[in-house]
Design a protein around this motif. Structure first.
Motif, PDB file in Angstrom:
ATOM      1  N   UNK A   1       0.815  -1.218   0.000  1.00 32.01           N
ATOM      2  CA  UNK A   1       0.000   0.000   0.000  1.00 32.01           C
ATOM      3  C   UNK A   1       0.846   1.265   0.000  1.00 32.01           C
ATOM      4  N   UNK A   2       2.166   1.163   0.274  1.00 27.50           N
ATOM      5  CA  UNK A   2       3.064   2.331   0.236  1.00 27.50           C
ATOM      6  C   UNK A   2       4.005   2.286  -0.961  1.00 27.50           C
ATOM      7  N   UNK A   3       3.792   1.299  -1.865  1.00 25.41           N
ATOM      8  CA  UNK A   3       4.700   1.149  -3.003  1.00 25.41           C
ATOM      9  C   UNK A   3       4.620   2.361  -3.927  1.00 25.41           C
ATOM     10  N   UNK A   4       5.786   2.749  -4.514  1.00 26.22           N
ATOM     11  CA  UNK A   4       5.820   3.833  -5.504  1.00 26.22           C
ATOM     12  C   UNK A   4       5.474   3.259  -6.864  1.00 26.22           C
ATOM     13  N   UNK A   5       5.034   4.128  -7.781  1.00 30.89           N
ATOM     14  CA  UNK A   5       4.723   3.750  -9.148  1.00 30.89           C
ATOM     15  C   UNK A   5       5.865   4.241 -10.034  1.00 30.89           C
TER      16      UNK A   5
ATOM     17  N   UNK B   1      -4.618   7.815 -11.392  1.00 28.21           N
ATOM     18  CA  UNK B   1      -5.156   6.511 -11.001  1.00 28.21           C
ATOM     19  C   UNK B   1      -6.633   6.642 -10.671  1.00 28.21           C
ATOM     20  N   UNK B   2      -7.278   5.519 -10.731  1.00 26.31           N
ATOM     21  CA  UNK B   2      -8.673   5.404 -10.293  1.00 26.31           C
ATOM     22  C   UNK B   2      -8.775   4.149  -9.435  1.00 26.31           C
ATOM     23  N   UNK B   3      -9.055   4.318  -8.099  1.00 27.08           N
ATOM     24  CA  UNK B   3      -9.353   5.548  -7.346  1.00 27.08           C
ATOM     25  C   UNK B   3      -8.182   6.533  -7.369  1.00 27.08           C
ATOM     26  N   UNK B   4      -8.514   7.792  -7.187  1.00 28.06           N
ATOM     27  CA  UNK B   4      -7.526   8.859  -7.342  1.00 28.06           C
ATOM     28  C   UNK B   4      -6.520   8.857  -6.205  1.00 28.06           C
ATOM     29  N   UNK B   5      -5.251   9.094  -6.573  1.00 25.41           N
ATOM     30  CA  UNK B   5      -4.154   9.228  -5.620  1.00 25.41           C
ATOM     31  C   UNK B   5      -3.309  10.435  -6.054  1.00 25.41           C
ATOM     32  N   UNK B   6      -2.839  11.246  -5.130  1.00 24.92           N
ATOM     33  CA  UNK B   6      -1.983  12.400  -5.425  1.00 24.92           C
ATOM     34  C   UNK B   6      -0.527  11.950  -5.401  1.00 24.92           C
ATOM     35  N   UNK B   7       0.172  12.162  -6.534  1.00 28.56           N
ATOM     36  CA  UNK B   7       1.565  11.749  -6.667  1.00 28.56           C
ATOM     37  C   UNK B   7       2.502  12.952  -6.697  1.00 28.56           C
ATOM     38  N   UNK B   8       3.756  12.729  -6.286  1.00 31.17           N
ATOM     39  CA  UNK B   8       4.881  13.642  -6.553  1.00 31.17           C
ATOM     40  C   UNK B   8       5.889  12.863  -7.372  1.00 31.17           C
ATOM     41  N   UNK B   9       6.594  13.537  -8.345  1.00 31.75           N
ATOM     42  CA  UNK B   9       7.398  12.845  -9.353  1.00 31.75           C
ATOM     43  C   UNK B   9       8.875  13.150  -9.176  1.00 31.75           C
ATOM     44  N   UNK B  10       9.681  12.151  -9.494  1.00 30.64           N
ATOM     45  CA  UNK B  10      11.139  12.319  -9.583  1.00 30.64           C
ATOM     46  C   UNK B  10      11.627  11.574 -10.814  1.00 30.64           C
TER      47      UNK B  10
ATOM     48  N   UNK C   1      12.838   7.540 -17.024  1.00 33.49           N
ATOM     49  CA  UNK C   1      12.164   6.828 -15.938  1.00 33.49           C
ATOM     50  C   UNK C   1      11.606   7.844 -14.962  1.00 33.49           C
ATOM     51  N   UNK C   2      10.312   7.731 -14.656  1.00 32.74           N
ATOM     52  CA  UNK C   2       9.692   8.611 -13.685  1.00 32.74           C
ATOM     53  C   UNK C   2       9.202   7.757 -12.508  1.00 32.74           C
ATOM     54  N   UNK C   3       9.423   8.277 -11.265  1.00 32.27           N
ATOM     55  CA  UNK C   3       8.961   7.611 -10.047  1.00 32.27           C
ATOM     56  C   UNK C   3       7.900   8.485  -9.406  1.00 32.27           C
ATOM     57  N   UNK C   4       6.695   7.894  -9.178  1.00 33.01           N
ATOM     58  CA  UNK C   4       5.576   8.622  -8.585  1.00 33.01           C
ATOM     59  C   UNK C   4       5.389   8.130  -7.156  1.00 33.01           C
ATOM     60  N   UNK C   5       5.565   9.039  -6.175  1.00 29.96           N
ATOM     61  CA  UNK C   5       5.386   8.714  -4.761  1.00 29.96           C
ATOM     62  C   UNK C   5       4.075   9.284  -4.262  1.00 29.96           C
TER      63      UNK C   5
ATOM     64  N   UNK D   1       1.918  10.204  -0.480  1.00 27.82           N
ATOM     65  CA  UNK D   1       1.969  10.321   0.979  1.00 27.82           C
ATOM     66  C   UNK D   1       0.883   9.490   1.642  1.00 27.82           C
ATOM     67  N   UNK D   2      -0.263   9.350   0.987  1.00 27.05           N
ATOM     68  CA  UNK D   2      -1.378   8.571   1.528  1.00 27.05           C
ATOM     69  C   UNK D   2      -1.314   7.152   0.959  1.00 27.05           C
ATOM     70  N   UNK D   3      -1.348   6.162   1.822  1.00 23.91           N
ATOM     71  CA  UNK D   3      -1.246   4.763   1.369  1.00 23.91           C
ATOM     72  C   UNK D   3      -2.438   4.387   0.500  1.00 23.91           C
ATOM     73  N   UNK D   4      -2.162   3.471  -0.392  1.00 22.25           N
ATOM     74  CA  UNK D   4      -3.258   2.916  -1.181  1.00 22.25           C
ATOM     75  C   UNK D   4      -4.263   2.230  -0.243  1.00 22.25           C
ATOM     76  N   UNK D   5      -5.506   2.181  -0.696  1.00 18.18           N
ATOM     77  CA  UNK D   5      -6.513   1.426   0.059  1.00 18.18           C
ATOM     78  C   UNK D   5      -6.201  -0.065  -0.021  1.00 18.18           C
ATOM     79  N   UNK D   6      -6.502  -0.807   1.038  1.00 13.33           N
ATOM     80  CA  UNK D   6      -6.200  -2.245   1.089  1.00 13.33           C
ATOM     81  C   UNK D   6      -7.112  -3.029   0.165  1.00 13.33           C
ATOM     82  N   UNK D   7      -6.521  -4.015  -0.516  1.00 20.69           N
ATOM     83  CA  UNK D   7      -7.291  -4.918  -1.348  1.00 20.69           C
ATOM     84  C   UNK D   7      -8.104  -4.229  -2.413  1.00 20.69           C
ATOM     85  N   UNK D   8      -7.541  -3.231  -3.065  1.00 22.03           N
ATOM     86  CA  UNK D   8      -8.277  -2.428  -4.039  1.00 22.03           C
ATOM     87  C   UNK D   8      -7.597  -2.500  -5.391  1.00 22.03           C
ATOM     88  N   UNK D   9      -8.416  -2.580  -6.454  1.00 22.36           N
ATOM     89  CA  UNK D   9      -7.893  -2.569  -7.819  1.00 22.36           C
ATOM     90  C   UNK D   9      -7.733  -1.112  -8.259  1.00 22.36           C
TER      91      UNK D   9
END
Length: 822
Positions: free
Chosen positions: A369-373, A390-399, A407-411, A413-421
């Motif tokens: 749930x804390x993995x980066x994209x 993403x859907x559900x929506x998540x706020x990312x910061x990029x490096x 290569x872009x890494x999207x972090x 701050x709020x963990x993904x919801x558990x067991x969610x597609x």
């Protein structure tokens, strides 16, 4: 039995023996004896060569004696056009001279109309009949219906030919199967290639001839009749009409353009397919994925090269998959895969950037749930144009991996919801700018975040009871999306109104886990199992509420007690809590020779009732409840000490005799009868051996004074005759049973009988005296009138002849005789 009867029986026996030997001799003599087998052949009665039965021939053989030679009739008798069955063609053969035969032998006759024999020019026909030989001069077999040998059809596919036909109707059931022959040409030499399966009368049959190389093949079949009882066959001379087929090879693809795996294919490029042989254009199909491109076929004159053109160009940066199907022209064989792949893929040219990889990849599960994209691109990107949603929506910061910026890494701050597609989409452009095109890795793509472990506690179950300080198993099941079960971290604990605590913790605990239950008393205990996976997510499961019991049971009450207890009284024990039925019943014992019968429970297993029908009267009994009596909490808390009590049964009296009856008899007597008692007054069984006898009392009224008719010794039977009674009176009777130990039953129900009054017979005596006097007077008068018989001479008497009686004479005459004889 007189001699004449015996002679007739002997002659009959000799006659039967002679007949038997004659029959035996006749049977043995069958060899060489003329004997004709005949039968009719339908179904047509038409004369002439238009009817295949007329030019037919016949073969005769014995199935149970295959060593006997096959006999033949070269030409059947012709049908004559008269009504059936008399007008049918017929066969008839004297087979007796050629076989050593006997009654009961099974004969089969196979009939064939063969092209070129007896003027027959049509297709080959056959039929058969069979039957058992008898001692008659002629045996006529069932009528047979001649049929054309089946017409075959051929079906081919690569390396095989399937020969098909419809089985003969075979009305007499003699066809076993069919022999299949093959030759390279219709007029070539045919050789047997095999046999069909078992005969299917008027049903579909086939023979699959494989493997075969490409060549020309012709086929015929013949009919196989049963020859003997061990699988031997009689195969017809005639065969079916020949059918031929040319067997080729299956078509393959020789080359394609673009080739499999080709890249940078231009958008307007045609697809070209070259086949190994001429194809049937009407059968050729194709499919291109992804769809959206309409293809138009163009064939070369030889129909072995197909060009697929398209007005809409291929989409850039796209992988296409092409599949071709169809049949060749010569054999109608389907296209098979050869050295060139089918289907095959190619990739179009790609001037625009693509997503080449993603983390998590498409379809990933158990994502932290804390993995980066992370997204990897095929070209240097302009970071200002790139974003990931993403859907559900998540706020990312990029490096970025500057200065390459591929290569872009999207972090987040709020963990993904558990067991969610989650479905993610990357957008952006390179520095030209060419914007992202499809191709490479999926974009958009989806992944599923980690689901906490799913835990279910299966033991203890709700409502059971565990004894404090006892060992029990806690059992559970657990599943997890990503972390191996052996890597999960467990915490087992319990809660209750009497206290809570941790049972154990550890990694990779396995179910079941042995737990020593605490020595508490609680009706609301719950076991909780918590499992934490590698992503830090915890799942838990709880048991249902159960009871922990650490208190020993006690005996609240036990009956019967005291003395004079009826011998059929049940033992009833009341405990302080519910008990384990089997163990508690086994813990209860009674001495004194009695046994405890069927147990029954009530009051939530707190009250135990035991039957005691075997107790004797006037006996002291002691009942013991051992410490092995346990409550119903597993494995059970036992009594602290054994519980013991005693009681004494009362002496039982026998039941009164029953069915007492009194019946008047002759000479002023009354017969009294009754039934012996079979039980004591409590209903228990009374043995007949305990009964010493009976007291019988009599009175002249229900309330009158009674007389004991057996005052000294009890009467030992159940019938008593009272005599010397007075006529005209009614007498009442009572019966008591006495046991060998002196116990006496109560009075029986009274029975009574009335005697008739005595009659005055004085007149009868007077009449009898008068009759006797009259008889005496008559006798005296008759005696005086009798005359004496003269005496015979004394010398004439013998020992054998007694003297005649002397006839009496009057007194005066006697006196005269005596005087004159001196």
């Amino acid at each position: 039995m007189d001699m004449r009867t015996k002679l007739v029986i002997v002659l009959l026996v000799l006659g039967l023996v002679a007949v038997g030997f004659s029959a035996f001799g006749l049977e043995v003599a069958r060899a060489g004896v003329p004997h004709t087998v005949d039968g009719a052949v339908g179904p047509s009665t038409a004369p002439g060569l238009g009817n295949p039965s007329n030019p037919a021939s016949a073969a005769f053989y014995l199935t149970n004696k295959p060593a006997e030679p096959i006999q033949t009739q070269q030409d059947l008798g012709d049908a004559d056009g008269t009504p059936a069955p008399g007008g049918y063609a017929y066969y008839g053969k004297d087979i007796g001279g050629g076989w050593s035969w006997g009654a009961g032998d099974n004969v089969v006759v196979v009939v064939e109309a063969i092209r070129g024999q007896n003027g027959w020019t049509g297709a080959n026909y056959t039929t058969s009949s069979d039957g058992a030989l008898t001692t008659l001069n002629v045996d006529s077999l069932p009528t047979a219906s001649i049929e054309q040998i089946p017409t075959i059809a051929l079906q081919k596919w690569p390396g095989a030919v399937n020969v098909m036909w419809t089985g003969l109707t075979d009305g007499n059931g003699n066809v076993v199967n069919y022999t299949v022959y093959r030759a390279p040409t219709p007029g070539g030499v045919y050789t047997r290639v095999g046999f069909s399966g078992p005969q299917v009368a008027a049903g579909a049959m086939n023979f699959n001839n494989t493997p075969l190389a490409p060549a020309n093949y012709c086929y015929k079949i013949a009919v196989d009749y049963r020859r003997d009882a061990t699988g031997g066959l009689y195969t017809t001379t005639g065969t079916s009409e020949a059918q031929c087929v040319t067997l080729g090879t299956a078509p393959t693809i020789v080359s394609t353009s673009p080739v499999d795996g080709e890249v940078n294919v231009l958008g307007p490029a045609n697809i070209v397919v070259v086949f190994s042989e001429t194809m049937n254009p009407t059968t050729v199909t194709w499919s291109l994925t992804p769809p959206g491109i309409s293809l138009t076929p163009v064939w070369n004159p030889a129909f072995n090269t197909l060009t697929l053109t398209h007005g809409t160009p291929f989409t850039q940066c796209t992988q296409y998959t092409m599949r071709i199907g169809g049949h060749d022209q010569n054999d109608d064989f389907p296209l098979v895969t050869g050295s060139v792949p089918n289907p095959w893929t190619f990739n179009t040219n790609c001037p625009s950037p693509q997503v080449t990889a993603t983390t998590p990849p498409d379809g990933a599960t158990g994502v932290s749930r804390t993995a980066v994209v992370v997204v990897t691109f095929s070209k240097t990107m302009d970071p200002l144009t790139v974003s990931i949603t993403t859907n559900p929506a998540v706020t990312f910061t990029y490096s970025w991996n500057s200065p390459t910026n591929t290569i872009v890494t999207a972090s987040h701050a709020t963990a993904f919801a558990a067991g969610t597609v989650y479905q993610a989409t990357a957008v952006g452009c390179d520095t030209v700018p060419n914007c992202l095109a499809s191709g490479g890795a999926p974009n958009p793509w989806s992944f599923t975040t980690n689901r906490p472990p799913v835990v279910a506690v299966t033991a203890p179950v709700a409502a059971l009871c565990w004894a404090g300080s006892s060992l029990h198993d806690i059992a559970w099941t657990v599943t997890d999306d990503a972390t191996p079960i052996a890597s999960l971290v467990y915490t087992l604990r319990y809660t209750s109104s009497a206290g809570s605590g941790t049972i154990t913790t550890g990694t990779g605990l396995t179910s079941p886990y042995g737990w020593t239950v605490p020595a508490i008393n609680a009706a609301d205990a719950v076991v909780i199992d918590e499992a934490t996976d590698g992503a830090g997510d915890m799942g838990s499961g709880s048991s249902g509420q159960f009871q922990i019991d650490s208190i020993r049971p006690t005996v609240v009450s036990a009956t019967p007690t005291g003395t004079s207890v009826p011998s059929n009284t049940n033992v009833v024990i009341t405990f302080s809590e519910g008990m384990t039925q089997a163990a508690t019943v086994l813990a209860v014992s009674i001495n004194g020779g009695a046994t405890l019968g069927t147990p029954t429970w009530s009051g939530g297993n707190t009250v135990l009732t035991l039957q005691t029908g075997s107790m004797a009267g006037g006996t002291a009994y002691t009942v013991t409840i051992a410490t092995t009596a346990v409550d119903d909490c597993s494995p059970g808390n036992g009594l602290l000490t054994a519980y013991v009590w005693s009681f004494t049964t009362g002496r039982l009296l026998p039941s009164a005799p029953s069915n007492v009856a009194a019946a008047p008899g002759a000479s002023n007597t009354i017969t009294v009868t009754w039934n012996a008692p079979t039980t004591f007054t409590d209903g228990s069984t009374l043995s007949a051996s305990l009964i010493q006898g009976y007291y019988i009392e009599r009175a002249e009224s229900l309330t009158g004074a009674r007389t004991n008719l057996t005052p000294t010794t009890p009467w030992t039977t159940t019938t008593y005759q009272d005599s010397g009674l007075t006529g005209g009176k009614t007498y009442y009777y009572w019966v008591k049973a006495r046991l060998t130990d002196g116990r006496t039953s109560a009075d029986s129900t009274p029975a009574n009988a009335a005697l008739p009054a005595n009659a005055d017979l004085t007149w009868l005596w007077i009449l009898l005296i008068i009759i006797i006097v009259v008889i005496l007077v008559i006798a005296l008068v008759a005696w005086r009138r009798r005359k004496p018989t003269p005496a015979a001479p004394a010398m004439s008497r013998t020992m054998e002849e007694p003297p005649a009686p002397m006839e009496e004479s009057p007194p005066d005459e006697g006196m005269d005789d005596m005087g004159g004889g001196s």
